[in-house]
Structures are given as C-alpha cells and as structure tokens.
Write a protein that holds these residues in place. Structure first.
Motif, PDB file in Angstrom:
ATOM      1  N   LEU A   1       0.839  -1.207   0.000  1.00 16.26           N
ATOM      2  CA  LEU A   1       0.000   0.000   0.000  1.00 16.26           C
ATOM      3  C   LEU A   1       0.866   1.245   0.000  1.00 16.26           C
ATOM      4  CD1 LEU A   1      -2.765   1.335   0.114  1.00 16.26           C
ATOM      5  CD2 LEU A   1      -2.688   1.129   2.620  1.00 16.26           C
ATOM      6  N   ARG A   2       1.873   1.249   0.864  1.00 19.21           N
ATOM      7  CA  ARG A   2       2.778   2.400   0.926  1.00 19.21           C
ATOM      8  C   ARG A   2       3.505   2.589  -0.402  1.00 19.21           C
ATOM      9  NH1 ARG A   2       7.375   2.053   5.379  1.00 19.21           N
ATOM     10  NH2 ARG A   2       8.401   0.809   3.749  1.00 19.21           N
ATOM     11  N   THR A   3       3.916   1.491  -0.996  1.00 18.40           N
ATOM     12  CA  THR A   3       4.594   1.546  -2.293  1.00 18.40           C
ATOM     13  C   THR A   3       3.688   2.142  -3.360  1.00 18.40           C
ATOM     14  OG1 THR A   3       5.950  -0.374  -1.749  1.00 18.40           O
ATOM     15  CG2 THR A   3       5.703   0.168  -4.078  1.00 18.40           C
ATOM     16  N   THR A   4       2.433   1.678  -3.403  1.00 19.49           N
ATOM     17  CA  THR A   4       1.483   2.152  -4.413  1.00 19.49           C
ATOM     18  C   THR A   4       1.231   3.638  -4.280  1.00 19.49           C
ATOM     19  OG1 THR A   4       0.418  -0.024  -4.413  1.00 19.49           O
ATOM     20  CG2 THR A   4      -0.806   1.817  -5.374  1.00 19.49           C
ATOM     21  N   LEU A   5       1.016   4.108  -3.054  1.00 22.57           N
ATOM     22  CA  LEU A   5       0.727   5.529  -2.837  1.00 22.57           C
ATOM     23  C   LEU A   5       1.923   6.400  -3.194  1.00 22.57           C
ATOM     24  CD1 LEU A   5      -1.248   5.338   0.554  1.00 22.57           C
ATOM     25  CD2 LEU A   5      -2.161   5.726  -1.749  1.00 22.57           C
ATOM     26  N   SER A   6       3.129   5.908  -2.895  1.00 24.34           N
ATOM     27  CA  SER A   6       4.320   6.726  -3.143  1.00 24.34           C
ATOM     28  C   SER A   6       4.662   6.845  -4.628  1.00 24.34           C
ATOM     29  CB  SER A   6       5.509   6.152  -2.374  1.00 24.34           C
ATOM     30  OG  SER A   6       5.788   4.845  -2.814  1.00 24.34           O
ATOM     31  N   LEU A   7       4.256   5.838  -5.432  1.00 22.32           N
ATOM     32  CA  LEU A   7       4.603   5.912  -6.853  1.00 22.32           C
ATOM     33  C   LEU A   7       3.542   6.617  -7.694  1.00 22.32           C
ATOM     34  CD1 LEU A   7       2.806   3.587  -8.565  1.00 22.32           C
ATOM     35  CD2 LEU A   7       4.441   2.063  -7.470  1.00 22.32           C
ATOM     36  N   LEU A   8       2.416   7.017  -7.092  1.00 27.22           N
ATOM     37  CA  LEU A   8       1.356   7.683  -7.856  1.00 27.22           C
ATOM     38  C   LEU A   8       1.842   8.983  -8.492  1.00 27.22           C
ATOM     39  CD1 LEU A   8      -1.932   7.185  -5.781  1.00 27.22           C
ATOM     40  CD2 LEU A   8      -1.392   6.329  -8.070  1.00 27.22           C
ATOM     41  N   GLY A   9       2.630   9.747  -7.728  1.00 27.68           N
ATOM     42  CA  GLY A   9       3.118  11.013  -8.268  1.00 27.68           C
ATOM     43  C   GLY A   9       4.002  10.814  -9.482  1.00 27.68           C
ATOM     44  N   VAL A  10       4.906   9.822  -9.415  1.00 30.00           N
ATOM     45  CA  VAL A  10       5.775   9.526 -10.555  1.00 30.00           C
ATOM     46  C   VAL A  10       4.947   9.028 -11.732  1.00 30.00           C
ATOM     47  CG1 VAL A  10       7.677   8.096 -11.372  1.00 30.00           C
ATOM     48  CG2 VAL A  10       7.733   9.026  -9.065  1.00 30.00           C
ATOM     49  N   THR A  11       3.949   8.179 -11.458  1.00 24.61           N
ATOM     50  CA  THR A  11       3.091   7.649 -12.524  1.00 24.61           C
ATOM     51  C   THR A  11       2.377   8.774 -13.261  1.00 24.61           C
ATOM     52  OG1 THR A  11       2.728   5.581 -11.331  1.00 24.61           O
ATOM     53  CG2 THR A  11       1.130   6.158 -13.027  1.00 24.61           C
ATOM     54  N   ILE A  12       1.782   9.693 -12.497  1.00 28.24           N
ATOM     55  CA  ILE A  12       1.049  10.811 -13.112  1.00 28.24           C
ATOM     56  C   ILE A  12       2.002  11.711 -13.884  1.00 28.24           C
ATOM     57  CG2 ILE A  12      -0.331  12.866 -12.631  1.00 28.24           C
ATOM     58  CD1 ILE A  12      -1.463  11.348 -10.188  1.00 28.24           C
ATOM     59  N   GLY A  13       3.183  11.976 -13.306  1.00 30.62           N
ATOM     60  CA  GLY A  13       4.145  12.852 -13.979  1.00 30.62           C
ATOM     61  C   GLY A  13       4.648  12.271 -15.285  1.00 30.62           C
ATOM     62  N   ILE A  14       5.055  11.004 -15.259  1.00 36.81           N
ATOM     63  CA  ILE A  14       5.538  10.350 -16.479  1.00 36.81           C
ATOM     64  C   ILE A  14       4.418  10.266 -17.512  1.00 36.81           C
ATOM     65  CG2 ILE A  14       6.422   8.188 -17.451  1.00 36.81           C
ATOM     66  CD1 ILE A  14       8.513   9.797 -15.945  1.00 36.81           C
TER      67      ILE A  14
ATOM     68  N   PHE B   1      -0.207   3.532 -19.301  1.00 34.69           N
ATOM     69  CA  PHE B   1      -1.439   4.299 -19.498  1.00 34.69           C
ATOM     70  C   PHE B   1      -1.405   5.085 -20.818  1.00 34.69           C
ATOM     71  CE2 PHE B   1      -1.858   4.187 -14.681  1.00 34.69           C
ATOM     72  CZ  PHE B   1      -2.843   3.217 -14.706  1.00 34.69           C
ATOM     73  N   VAL B   2      -0.221   5.572 -21.187  1.00 37.03           N
ATOM     74  CA  VAL B   2      -0.091   6.244 -22.489  1.00 37.03           C
ATOM     75  C   VAL B   2      -0.315   5.231 -23.614  1.00 37.03           C
ATOM     76  CG1 VAL B   2       1.454   7.522 -24.028  1.00 37.03           C
ATOM     77  CG2 VAL B   2       1.492   7.982 -21.576  1.00 37.03           C
ATOM     78  N   TYR B   3       0.211   4.031 -23.433  1.00 40.97           N
ATOM     79  CA  TYR B   3       0.000   2.971 -24.423  1.00 40.97           C
ATOM     80  C   TYR B   3      -1.489   2.664 -24.592  1.00 40.97           C
ATOM     81  CZ  TYR B   3       0.099  -1.697 -26.528  1.00 40.97           C
ATOM     82  OH  TYR B   3      -0.117  -2.777 -27.339  1.00 40.97           O
ATOM     83  N   LEU B   4      -2.224   2.616 -23.493  1.00 37.31           N
ATOM     84  CA  LEU B   4      -3.671   2.407 -23.579  1.00 37.31           C
ATOM     85  C   LEU B   4      -4.347   3.569 -24.286  1.00 37.31           C
ATOM     86  CD1 LEU B   4      -4.521   0.966 -20.024  1.00 37.31           C
ATOM     87  CD2 LEU B   4      -4.192  -0.288 -22.160  1.00 37.31           C
ATOM     88  N   LEU B   5      -3.839   4.782 -24.046  1.00 36.71           N
ATOM     89  CA  LEU B   5      -4.395   5.968 -24.691  1.00 36.71           C
ATOM     90  C   LEU B   5      -4.249   5.911 -26.207  1.00 36.71           C
ATOM     91  CD1 LEU B   5      -5.616   8.821 -24.031  1.00 36.71           C
ATOM     92  CD2 LEU B   5      -3.277   9.697 -24.136  1.00 36.71           C
ATOM     93  N   SER B   6      -3.188   5.254 -26.678  1.00 35.25           N
ATOM     94  CA  SER B   6      -2.938   5.180 -28.123  1.00 35.25           C
ATOM     95  C   SER B   6      -4.004   4.365 -28.851  1.00 35.25           C
ATOM     96  CB  SER B   6      -1.551   4.597 -28.402  1.00 35.25           C
ATOM     97  OG  SER B   6      -1.490   3.237 -28.007  1.00 35.25           O
ATOM     98  N   PHE B   7      -4.797   3.578 -28.109  1.00 32.43           N
ATOM     99  CA  PHE B   7      -5.859   2.787 -28.737  1.00 32.43           C
ATOM    100  C   PHE B   7      -7.159   3.584 -28.895  1.00 32.43           C
ATOM    101  CE2 PHE B   7      -3.078  -0.577 -27.145  1.00 32.43           C
ATOM    102  CZ  PHE B   7      -3.014  -1.402 -28.254  1.00 32.43           C
ATOM    103  N   MET B   8      -7.204   4.788 -28.333  1.00 39.51           N
ATOM    104  CA  MET B   8      -8.418   5.598 -28.441  1.00 39.51           C
ATOM    105  C   MET B   8      -8.612   6.077 -29.875  1.00 39.51           C
ATOM    106  SD  MET B   8      -8.355   7.918 -24.978  1.00 39.51           S
ATOM    107  CE  MET B   8      -9.826   8.802 -25.534  1.00 39.51           C
ATOM    108  N   ASN B   9      -9.857   6.176 -30.285  1.00 42.02           N
ATOM    109  CA  ASN B   9     -10.186   6.671 -31.620  1.00 42.02           C
ATOM    110  C   ASN B   9     -10.229   8.194 -31.589  1.00 42.02           C
ATOM    111  OD1 ASN B   9     -11.067   7.105 -34.198  1.00 42.02           O
ATOM    112  ND2 ASN B   9     -13.108   6.229 -33.908  1.00 42.02           N
ATOM    113  N   LEU B  10      -9.213   8.823 -32.170  1.00 38.67           N
ATOM    114  CA  LEU B  10      -9.124  10.281 -32.206  1.00 38.67           C
ATOM    115  C   LEU B  10      -9.302  10.807 -33.623  1.00 38.67           C
ATOM    116  CD1 LEU B  10      -6.119  10.794 -29.763  1.00 38.67           C
ATOM    117  CD2 LEU B  10      -8.554  10.944 -29.253  1.00 38.67           C
ATOM    118  N   GLY B  11     -10.113  10.126 -34.403  1.00 37.25           N
ATOM    119  CA  GLY B  11     -10.384  10.564 -35.768  1.00 37.25           C
ATOM    120  C   GLY B  11      -9.173  10.401 -36.654  1.00 37.25           C
ATOM    121  N   SER B  12      -8.746  11.504 -37.251  1.00 37.87           N
ATOM    122  CA  SER B  12      -7.626  11.454 -38.192  1.00 37.87           C
ATOM    123  C   SER B  12      -6.267  11.378 -37.507  1.00 37.87           C
ATOM    124  CB  SER B  12      -7.659  12.694 -39.106  1.00 37.87           C
ATOM    125  OG  SER B  12      -7.545  13.878 -38.331  1.00 37.87           O
TER     126      SER B  12
END
Length: 413
Positions: A23-36, A358-369
C-alpha cells in the motif's frame, strides 16, 4: 564476482521491501506515474501531430515555393487591402518562368475548384478538381496505385483524362476497375487513366485531400471553369544544393518583377509562399505544448520524488537493526548504499512503467484522423526520467544508511 552477488542481493532486498509494504509503495509511486504519464502523453501527442502534418505537407512538395497573389499568413497584421489590388498569376507568367528559370527543377501551373459534383451512372459525389501541368508529379507526391500518370501530349492537347483519388474510385465505380472508364464532369466525359493510393484522413489536408481529388490537364480545367485567362498558382521546385532556396527565390523575384514592370522603389505585387513556413509556425505551437507537458509533468514528478524520498527515510529507520547486523557481518558501505538506492530506483521505475502503460492504452483511443503512436524514444525517455528521479530521491537516504555505525545501528529500537 562478489560485487555481482552483492548487487543481486541489493535488488532482492529492494524487491522484498517493496512487496512487504504494498500500500505504501502504491501511494508513493502515484506522483511519478502521473508525472511520467503527463510528459510522455504530451510528447506522444506532439510526435503524432508532427508526423501527421509532415505527411500532409508531402503532398504539396518538398523544396517547393508557390508564386501567388495572396501571401500565407501565420500571425501579425494581414494587409489584405494591399494584396487585393495585386494581379493574379497567369498562364503566360507560368510559361515565362518555365522558360527562363535556371535554378528550378520543375515549374508547374495549378488551379483548383472545390465541391464539384461528378457522376457515373447513378453514382455521384462532391469532388475537388485540380488542373495541373505535366511536371506536377515532380513537385508533389502522386502515388499511382492503378493505371498511369499523364503524358505530355494529354496535357498539351487538354484532353479529357483524369487521375482520381481512392474515394472517388470507390464512390463512382464500386466493385469495378476504374481505369479506362469514364465519368461526367460539368456535362463532359472524362476517362480515368489512373487511381492514386489511399492517403486516409489527415488533420491538415494542405492542397486538398488526394482521396477525393480529380487531377485533370490545366487546359481542360480552364475550358470548364474560366471563360478568359485563368488565375493560377505557380509551383516551383528547387534543387537540393540550394540551401534555403535562396537562389531560387531571388531568381523568381527578379523575373516576376521584370515581367510585371515593377519599379525598384516599389514593393513586390506577388507573394512567394513556402510550405515550410507553415511547418515552422506549427512547430512553434508544438514547442509550447512540449514545455507545458514538462511543466505539468514536472510538478507531479517533483511531488512523487519527495514521496519516494520520504518513504526511503522511513524504510531506513525501520531497517536500522538489519543494517547494523549486515555491517557487523562484513557488508561494505556500497552494499548498503546500493541496497536502498536500488529500492528507490525500482520504485520510481515501477511508477514510470505504469505511466507509460497508461499512455499505451491511450494510443488505442479513436481520435479521428490523429493516429497516436507510442515510440521507442518516448519509452526510453520515460524510463530515463524515472531512473533519474529514483536516484535523486534515494541518494540521501541511501548515504545516511551507508554511513551508520554498526554498533549504534544494532542497539537502535
């Protein structure tokens, strides 16, 4: 060999410490995850936009300038009242430049007409009609999928032939071979001699989407849409060794001013437009987006870095007795240092990998052209930034652990 063994032990200790405090590990890496995620998402978006726009610009040519009445504006005051009084470029001026330019590979006359209905039997669609001269394929990308390009005789004699886009072929000739068949344009029959490869959707369709375009000889275009002298754009391709196309632009300016009788004290009454100016203007916007991504992501990573440093100080305090026992059994200072430094780097890398995922998952979104693609360079950048944050966040706690006196550390509660 001993160094490798101790390094492996450091990784094992780090992994066990992270697993025991999930739990402590997960909470501490959230900031790095969001930043990256913020940084790599912006970089991926900018790279995808640049790739899309460069693909669009390839259809108006590389090392090409356009002689036109109106200048392309990318900011500042647009003095339309001055440009309005300029004469339109003409076919005679095109021929004048084609005969005299020595620093040009190709000179082409172009004209356009949008939203023209073309028909074949019961099928019809709205198309972009472009009239052109023979060397058009030298200044612009014209990938022929079926059939062939124009011949010089077809252009000179203004024959009713056309090279159509893939959407035109699909709409007018569904399930058929388009080459050799005819369609109606302004009541006249045009024979299809070629079909262009499909380009697909694009954010910036400079010069019109080739998929819905019909290329025809400019003489045939003029007969249909101009009763007198047509107004055209003159596209001119320079040589690769002409840096910045300075020689070409200078020669064009001199010839055009001579042709139009412009006095030395007068301004040009024509515009020399460059596609790369558009790319530079858009590049400035991309630069702002990149800085914004670094700023937004930087704050998140900074918070994440402080979180990792705080967790590492807590981890050092919790394992003070273990550190004392390890040092009393002969563990070197660098072993203790690496043990906690690897833990901080591993923690930061896990956060970075989560952000990249999460960026990789974002690449599957349909953004038109817009086709988002997560590149290897952006993945390496994300992992590199994560590693640096881990090192900076863990270096002080690791040093404090490595410098402990084993006797005092063993007695600690």
């Amino acid at each position: 060999m001993q160094f490798i063994r101790q390094t492996f032990e450091s990784f094992r200790f780090a992994w066990q410490a992270l697993r025991s405090n999930l739990l402590r590990t997960t909470l501490s890496l959230l900031g790095v995850t969001i930043g990256i995620f913020a940084i790599i998402a912006v970089f991926t978006l900018v790279d995808s936009l640049e790739r899309n726009i460069k693909d669009s610009l390839s259809f108006i040519g590389d090392k090409v300038v356009y002689v036109e009445k109106w200048p392309w504006s990318f900011g500042g005051e647009y003095q339309w009242w001055k440009y309005f009084q300029r004469p339109e470029p003409s076919m005679n001026e095109y021929k004048f430049l084609a005969e005299r330019l020595e620093t040009a590979q190709a000179v082409v006359a172009l004209d356009f007409k949008g939203r023209v209905t073309i028909k074949q039997g019961n099928n019809s669609m709205s198309s972009l009609i472009q009239g052109t001269t023979f060397d058009y394929n030298k200044i612009s990308d014209v990938p022929i999928e079926q059939g062939r390009y124009f011949t010089q005789q077809e252009i000179d004699n203004a024959r009713n032939v056309a090279i159509i886009g893939s959407d035109v072929a699909d709409n007018l000739f569904p399930g058929q071979e388009p080459v050799g068949q005819s369609f109606k344009l302004n009541g006249l029959n045009y024979v299809v001699i070629g079909v262009q490869e499909r380009k697909g959707e694009s954010i910036l369709n400079v010069g019109g989407n080739p998929d819905i375009k019909c290329l025809i000889p400019i003489g045939a275009f003029a007969k249909m849409f101009h009763s007198i002298n047509p107004s055209i754009s003159i596209a001119i391709k320079g040589y690769d060794d002409d840096q910045g196309l300075l020689e070409l632009e200078s020669e064009i300016r001199g010839l055009m001013r001579t042709r139009r009788g412009v006095r030395p004290t007068q301004d040009d009454n024509f515009a020399i437009n460059r596609p790369e100016a558009l790319a530079q203007a858009i590049g400035g916007i991309f630069g702002v987006l990149t800085v914004a991504g670094w700023v937004i992501g930087g704050f998140s990573i900074l918070i994440g870095g402080f979180g990792i440093a705080n967790i590492m100080f807590v981890s050092v305090r919790e394992r003070t007795n273990i550190i004392g026992i390890q040092k009393s059994l002969g563990a070197k200072n660098y072993f203790i240092l690496f043990q906690f430094l690897f833990e901080a780097v591993l923690l930061s890398l896990v956060g970075g990998l989560a952000g990249i995922f999460f960026v990789y998952l974002l690449s599957f979104m349909n953004l038109g052209s817009l086709d988002l693609q997560l590149t290897a360079s952006n993945i390496i950048l994300g992992l590199g930034v994560s590693s640096v944050i881990g090192i900076l966040s863990g270096i002080i706690p690791a040093f404090s652990a490595a410098r402990m006196d084993p006797v005092i550390a063993i007695r600690a509660k």
